[in-house]
Design a protein around this motif. Structure first.
Motif, mmCIF file in Angstrom:
data_model
loop_
_atom_site.group_PDB
_atom_site.id
_atom_site.type_symbol
_atom_site.label_atom_id
_atom_site.label_comp_id
_atom_site.label_asym_id
_atom_site.label_seq_id
_atom_site.Cartn_x
_atom_site.Cartn_y
_atom_site.Cartn_z
ATOM 1 N N ALA A 90 1.379 -1.227 -0.063
ATOM 2 C CA ALA A 90 -0.086 -0.289 -0.305
ATOM 3 C C ALA A 90 1.434 1.566 0.082
ATOM 4 N N ILE A 91 1.734 1.471 1.101
ATOM 5 C CA ILE A 91 2.552 2.372 0.780
ATOM 6 C C ILE A 91 3.948 2.823 -0.685
ATOM 7 N N ALA A 92 4.352 1.540 -0.924
ATOM 8 C CA ALA A 92 4.249 1.743 -2.412
ATOM 9 C C ALA A 92 3.689 1.981 -3.391
ATOM 10 N N ALA A 93 2.154 1.773 -3.045
ATOM 11 C CA ALA A 93 1.464 1.861 -4.196
ATOM 12 C C ALA A 93 1.022 4.038 -3.924
ATOM 13 N N SER A 94 1.069 3.875 -3.139
ATOM 14 C CA SER A 94 0.955 5.471 -2.401
ATOM 15 C C SER A 94 2.312 6.218 -3.377
ATOM 16 N N GLY A 95 2.931 5.947 -3.454
ATOM 17 C CA GLY A 95 4.583 6.936 -3.568
ATOM 18 C C GLY A 95 4.585 6.714 -4.964
ATOM 19 N N SER A 96 4.058 5.700 -5.486
ATOM 20 C CA SER A 96 3.553 5.802 -6.945
ATOM 21 C C SER A 96 2.775 6.782 -7.505
ATOM 22 N N VAL A 97 1.757 7.289 -6.458
ATOM 23 C CA VAL A 97 0.766 8.052 -7.319
ATOM 24 C C VAL A 97 1.162 9.794 -7.334
ATOM 25 N N ILE A 98 1.731 9.369 -5.838
ATOM 26 C CA ILE A 98 2.908 10.440 -4.766
ATOM 27 C C ILE A 98 3.510 11.038 -6.426
ATOM 28 N N GLY A 99 4.901 9.897 -6.505
ATOM 29 C CA GLY A 99 5.978 9.991 -7.835
ATOM 30 C C GLY A 99 5.362 10.908 -9.301
ATOM 31 N N LEU A 100 3.995 10.233 -9.978
ATOM 32 C CA LEU A 100 3.234 10.487 -11.029
ATOM 33 C C LEU A 100 2.566 11.730 -10.724
ATOM 34 N N VAL A 101 2.006 12.128 -10.050
ATOM 35 C CA VAL A 101 1.467 13.456 -9.620
ATOM 36 C C VAL A 101 2.447 14.534 -9.538
ATOM 37 N N ALA A 102 3.538 14.321 -9.192
ATOM 38 C CA ALA A 102 4.629 15.424 -8.619
ATOM 39 C C ALA A 102 5.420 15.338 -10.366
ATOM 40 N N SER A 103 6.071 14.035 -10.678
ATOM 41 C CA SER A 103 6.789 14.367 -12.253
ATOM 42 C C SER A 103 5.521 15.139 -13.049
ATOM 43 N N LEU A 104 4.681 15.436 -12.900
ATOM 44 C CA LEU A 104 3.822 15.540 -14.059
ATOM 45 C C LEU A 104 4.147 17.199 -13.900
ATOM 46 N N ALA A 105 3.513 17.541 -12.228
ATOM 47 C CA ALA A 105 3.884 18.954 -11.955
ATOM 48 C C ALA A 105 5.043 19.106 -12.020
ATOM 49 N N GLY A 106 6.078 18.731 -12.419
ATOM 50 C CA GLY A 106 7.969 19.464 -12.206
ATOM 51 C C GLY A 106 7.891 19.928 -10.666
ATOM 52 N N ILE A 107 7.142 19.143 -9.638
ATOM 53 C CA ILE A 107 7.368 19.151 -8.328
ATOM 54 C C ILE A 107 7.832 18.599 -7.788
ATOM 55 N N GLY A 108 8.724 18.161 -6.441
ATOM 56 C CA GLY A 108 9.433 17.836 -5.513
ATOM 57 C C GLY A 108 8.523 16.786 -4.678
ATOM 58 N N GLY A 109 7.327 17.376 -4.700
ATOM 59 C CA GLY A 109 5.627 16.379 -3.982
ATOM 60 C C GLY A 109 6.043 16.539 -2.820
ATOM 61 N N GLY A 110 6.336 17.430 -2.339
ATOM 62 C CA GLY A 110 6.700 17.725 -0.549
ATOM 63 C C GLY A 110 4.390 17.699 0.228
ATOM 64 N N SER A 111 4.101 18.672 -1.125
ATOM 65 C CA SER A 111 2.635 18.989 -0.560
ATOM 66 C C SER A 111 1.949 17.850 -0.775
ATOM 67 N N LEU A 112 1.940 16.484 -1.223
ATOM 68 C CA LEU A 112 1.842 15.592 -1.630
ATOM 69 C C LEU A 112 2.267 14.963 -0.076
ATOM 70 N N THR A 113 3.515 14.372 -0.058
ATOM 71 C CA THR A 113 4.348 13.888 0.877
ATOM 72 C C THR A 113 4.389 13.898 2.231
ATOM 73 N N VAL A 114 3.735 15.720 3.160
ATOM 74 C CA VAL A 114 3.413 15.580 4.409
ATOM 75 C C VAL A 114 2.159 15.211 4.502
#
Length: 266
Positions: free
Chosen positions: A144-168
């Motif tokens: 489940a954590i790996a799947a969540s990380g995949s979603v965060i990574g996908l969204v962050a990459s598409l937005a060109g951001i590091g993803g802290g706004s999602l990970t925190v």
């Protein structure tokens, strides 16, 4: 071409100064500023419209790799990084970051600004409303954590951001202390940025329509301009935290993001 490149370099030096200051002052990711700024600047240097968004996203991620690396290292030294959570999240985030660059290559070019705008609008609303996610839910299993990380990574990459706004918020939901949530998110953000940047470099390799001094979709003059000043001004932004009303400034910045996201969406 050379005068255009000099103009872009000078503009990116100014952009980097603002990005570093805002990052240190408000704790925001630079991608939220870098991407829309490059979307405006790159066409004025003769770069084809169909390449602009790809170059902006890739260059933003490359900037994040260089600027957030020092932040992640500092958090690691201070003991703010939960290494066990990084090990669980990292594989999914790497896959998600690479997948984001692949999706960006696959979707029509005119849809990329809309995808970015949608993500920015959601993050701006979260920032404007000061939404804080806290909880004491049990940390899920490895899959489940790996799947969540995949979603965060996908969204962050598409937005060109590091993803802290999602990970925190994600880590806070599972009761991780805020200090460790921020440190772990900073470390994970650099991982996402590296994966996303690598994907964009590979995807853009061999494209003869890219401008000179490109590494895949990463445009090196813009990268150097932003990084040269952002690494210097971040420290000054951090010093201003105790002297300026950061919560008020964060809301003003969120309103600005709503304008930027709305303009790119419509």
């Amino acid at each position: 071409m050379m005068p255009d490149m000099v103009w872009l370099l000078l503009m990116c030096l100014g952009l980097g100064a603002v990005v570093g200051l805002m990052a240190g002052l408000l704790g925001i990711g630079g991608g939220l500023l870098i991407v829309p700024a490059l979307v405006w600047m790159l066409p004025q240097t003769g770069i084809e419209p169909g390449l602009v968004m790809h170059i902006a996203l890739a260059t933003s991620l490359a900037c994040i790799v260089l600027t957030s690396g020092s932040s992640a290292r500092s958090h690691l030294r201070l003991g703010n990084v939960d290494v066990s959570l990084v090990r669980l999240l990292a594989p999914g985030m790497v896959l998600g970051g690479i997948a984001g660059s692949a999706v960006a290559e696959w979707v029509p070019a005119d849809w990329l600004p809309r995808i970015f705008a949608g993500i920015v609008l959601l993050l701006a609303l979260q920032m404007l409303l000061s939404l804080k996610v806290t909880g004491r839910h049990p940390i899920p299993g490895r899959a489940a954590i790996a799947a969540s990380g995949s979603v965060i990574g996908l969204v962050a990459s598409l937005a060109g951001i590091g993803g802290g706004s999602l990970t925190v918020p994600y880590l806070s939901w599972y009761g991780v202390e805020m200090r460790r949530s921020i440190g772990t998110a900073a470390f994970c953000g650099s991982i996402i940025a590296i994966a996303g940047m690598a994907g964009f470099i590979v995807a853009g390799s061999g494209d003869d329509s890219l401008p000179p001094y490109s590494l895949g979709y990463v445009y090196l003059p813009a990268l150097m301009g932003v990084v040269c000043t952002s690494v210097l001004t971040t420290r000054y932004g951090a010093r201003l935290v105790s002297h300026l009303p950061t919560q008020t400034l964060k809301k003003i910045f969120a309103i600005f993001l709503l304008f930027v996201g709305g303009k790119m969406l419509f």
